[in-house]
Design an enzyme around this catalytic site. Structure first.
Site, PDB file in Angstrom:
ATOM      1  N   LYS A 147       0.840  -1.207   0.000  1.00 32.51           N
ATOM      2  CA  LYS A 147       0.000   0.000   0.000  1.00 32.51           C
ATOM      3  C   LYS A 147       0.870   1.250   0.000  1.00 32.51           C
ATOM      4  CE  LYS A 147      -2.485   1.713   3.673  1.00 32.51           C
ATOM      5  NZ  LYS A 147      -2.457   3.180   3.703  1.00 32.51           N
TER       6      LYS A 147
ATOM      7  N   ASP B  84      -3.404   4.295  -2.072  1.00 27.05           N
ATOM      8  CA  ASP B  84      -4.369   4.769  -1.059  1.00 27.05           C
ATOM      9  C   ASP B  84      -4.320   6.295  -0.987  1.00 27.05           C
ATOM     10  OD1 ASP B  84      -5.995   5.065   1.185  1.00 27.05           O
ATOM     11  OD2 ASP B  84      -4.469   4.391   2.602  1.00 27.05           O
TER      12      ASP B  84
ATOM     13  N   LYS C 130      -7.287   8.136  -1.630  1.00 25.54           N
ATOM     14  CA  LYS C 130      -8.653   8.551  -1.254  1.00 25.54           C
ATOM     15  C   LYS C 130      -9.104   9.782  -2.040  1.00 25.54           C
ATOM     16  CE  LYS C 130      -8.254   6.799   3.507  1.00 25.54           C
ATOM     17  NZ  LYS C 130      -6.812   6.481   3.584  1.00 25.54           N
TER      18      LYS C 130
ATOM     19  N   ASP D 101     -13.280  14.630  -5.276  1.00 24.35           N
ATOM     20  CA  ASP D 101     -13.305  15.878  -6.054  1.00 24.35           C
ATOM     21  C   ASP D 101     -14.503  15.814  -6.993  1.00 24.35           C
ATOM     22  OD1 ASP D 101     -12.388  18.279  -7.443  1.00 24.35           O
ATOM     23  OD2 ASP D 101     -10.390  17.808  -6.700  1.00 24.35           O
TER      24      ASP D 101
ATOM     25  N   THR E 254     -12.329   6.015  10.259  1.00 19.22           N
ATOM     26  CA  THR E 254     -12.456   5.481  11.625  1.00 19.22           C
ATOM     27  C   THR E 254     -12.117   6.538  12.677  1.00 19.22           C
ATOM     28  OG1 THR E 254     -10.300   4.514  11.210  1.00 19.22           O
ATOM     29  CG2 THR E 254     -12.163   3.017  11.184  1.00 19.22           C
TER      30      THR E 254
ATOM     31  N   ARG F  43       2.175  -1.194  10.955  1.00 23.17           N
ATOM     32  CA  ARG F  43       3.228  -1.279  11.976  1.00 23.17           C
ATOM     33  C   ARG F  43       3.556  -2.673  12.496  1.00 23.17           C
ATOM     34  NH1 ARG F  43       0.477   3.819  14.742  1.00 23.17           N
ATOM     35  NH2 ARG F  43      -1.233   2.748  13.688  1.00 23.17           N
TER      36      ARG F  43
HETATM   37  O1  C5P Z   1       0.148   0.525  11.218  1.00 24.03           O
HETATM   38  P1  C5P Z   1      -1.284   0.143  10.976  1.00 24.03           P
HETATM   39  O2  C5P Z   1      -1.498  -1.353  10.817  1.00 24.03           O
HETATM   40  O3  C5P Z   1      -2.230   0.766  11.987  1.00 24.03           O
HETATM   41  O4  C5P Z   1      -1.606   0.787   9.554  1.00 24.03           O
HETATM   42  C1  C5P Z   1      -2.888   0.777   9.021  1.00 24.03           C
HETATM   43  C2  C5P Z   1      -2.886   1.475   7.695  1.00 24.03           C
HETATM   44  O5  C5P Z   1      -4.244   1.529   7.247  1.00 24.03           O
HETATM   45  C3  C5P Z   1      -2.373   2.911   7.717  1.00 24.03           C
HETATM   46  O6  C5P Z   1      -1.737   3.158   6.467  1.00 24.03           O
HETATM   47  C4  C5P Z   1      -3.626   3.751   7.861  1.00 24.03           C
HETATM   48  O7  C5P Z   1      -3.529   4.996   7.235  1.00 24.03           O
HETATM   49  C5  C5P Z   1      -4.638   2.880   7.099  1.00 24.03           C
HETATM   50  N1  C5P Z   1      -6.018   3.096   7.510  1.00 24.03           N
HETATM   51  C6  C5P Z   1      -6.476   2.907   8.810  1.00 24.03           C
HETATM   52  N2  C5P Z   1      -7.785   3.129   9.134  1.00 24.03           N
HETATM   53  C7  C5P Z   1      -8.621   3.540   8.189  1.00 24.03           C
HETATM   54  C8  C5P Z   1      -8.195   3.722   6.878  1.00 24.03           C
HETATM   55  C9  C5P Z   1      -6.871   3.498   6.561  1.00 24.03           C
HETATM   56  O8  C5P Z   1      -5.703   2.524   9.685  1.00 24.03           O
HETATM   57  N3  C5P Z   1      -9.887   3.700   8.502  1.00 24.03           N
END
Ligand code: C5P
Length: 250
Positions: A40, A67, A69, A72, A131, A223
């Site tokens: 991603k 990603d 998003k 527009d 979220t 992460r």
């Molecule tokens: O590190 P982690 O597993 O929390 O990363 C989740 C990824 O998913 C990040 O790139 C974050 O921006 C993305 N994301 C999220 N919640 C959302 C939409 C996207 O955590 N609702």
């Protein structure tokens, strides 16, 4: 493999390359090749490294979820979507809140150009409700529905407009699948944490196995993989957990 899993790629793990240089991103791609299904590229990396980072990853035969998003006017989002298709991404996303005309236009234009130019049409996903949104933030925007109702409403809008699926919390997978008509509707879910892993700032999490059992098509994991001492071992452990769950052994 579950029925839902079959029509997707064989490895549903999408690793979030949440880093700020192309060098770090490419080092992760090198380490994780074959252990994850997709990479991603989000706003941070894309803004720092530009579209070349996407070309460099797809040139290695790896799949990319862009990603960004998009949100527009219909014409602008459709044109951006066409460029994403030309970059060779497998998935890109748009904000469902852009409205049904925007959703229909991007779906139609990307399909038309992909067909005309012989490109593999990317899957287009709608972002329903971020979220990070709260009930208070909703009231501030003048939206009277609950967060859950708005997620379902926007998922149905995406479905009716020919969008391939949505990005949603693992807890929303079941009600979304019940509400849409497309049996192959994709639900890509962040908020996934292996058992015992740090939650970081994710509040409503599921383990990878639970999310797949709940019907997720793809899992976005950042992460727990990229900040691990051994990212490849972390990804392999997650995949093993999913495969065990999918074969009914956990
Ligand atoms: O590190 P982690 O597993 O929390 O990363 C989740 C990824 O998913 C990040 O790139 C974050 O921006 C993305 N994301 C999220 N919640 C959302 C939409 C996207 O955590 N609702």
């Amino acid at each position: 493999m579950s029925a839902n899993f079959k029509f997707q790629i064989s490895n549903p793990v999408v690793v979030a390359l949440d880093v700020d240089t192309a060098a770090q991103a490419l080092a992760l791609v090198e380490q994780l090749r074959g252990a994850v299904g997709m990479f991603k590229v989000g706003k941070q990396l894309f803004t720092a490294a530009g579209p070349d980072i996407v070309r460099q990853i797809t040139a290695q035969g790896e799949r990319v979820f862009l990603d960004l998003k998009f949100h527009d006017i219909p014409n602008t989002v459709a044109k951006a979507g066409i460029e994403a298709a030309r970059l060779g991404v497998s998935i890109f996303n748009v904000h469902a809140a852009g409205g049904s005309q925007m959703l229909r236009t991007v779906a139609h234009e990307v399909a038309a150009v992909s067909e005309k130019d012989g490109l593999v049409r990317p899957q287009i996903l709608g972002v329903t409700v971020l979220t990070s949104m709260t009930v208070e933030a909703f009231a501030e925007l003048g939206i009277n529905r609950s967060l859950a109702e708005q997620v379902i409403h926007l998922a149905q809008l995406c479905d009716a407009a020919g969008i391939d699926g949505v990005v949603a919390s693992p807890h929303e997978i079941t009600p979304i699948r019940q509400a849409v008509t497309n049996p192959n509707f994709i639900v890509l879910t962040p908020g996934v944490r292996p058992a015992g892993a740090a939650l970081n700032d994710q509040a409503r999490v599921m383990t990878p196995a639970e999310a797949i059992k709940a019907g997720a098509s793809y899992l976005v994991i950042g992460r727990p993989i990229i900040a691990a001492n051994d990212p490849r071992a972390a990804a392999e452990k997650i995949l093993q957990e999913i495969e065990l769950a999918d074969s009914g052994n956990v």
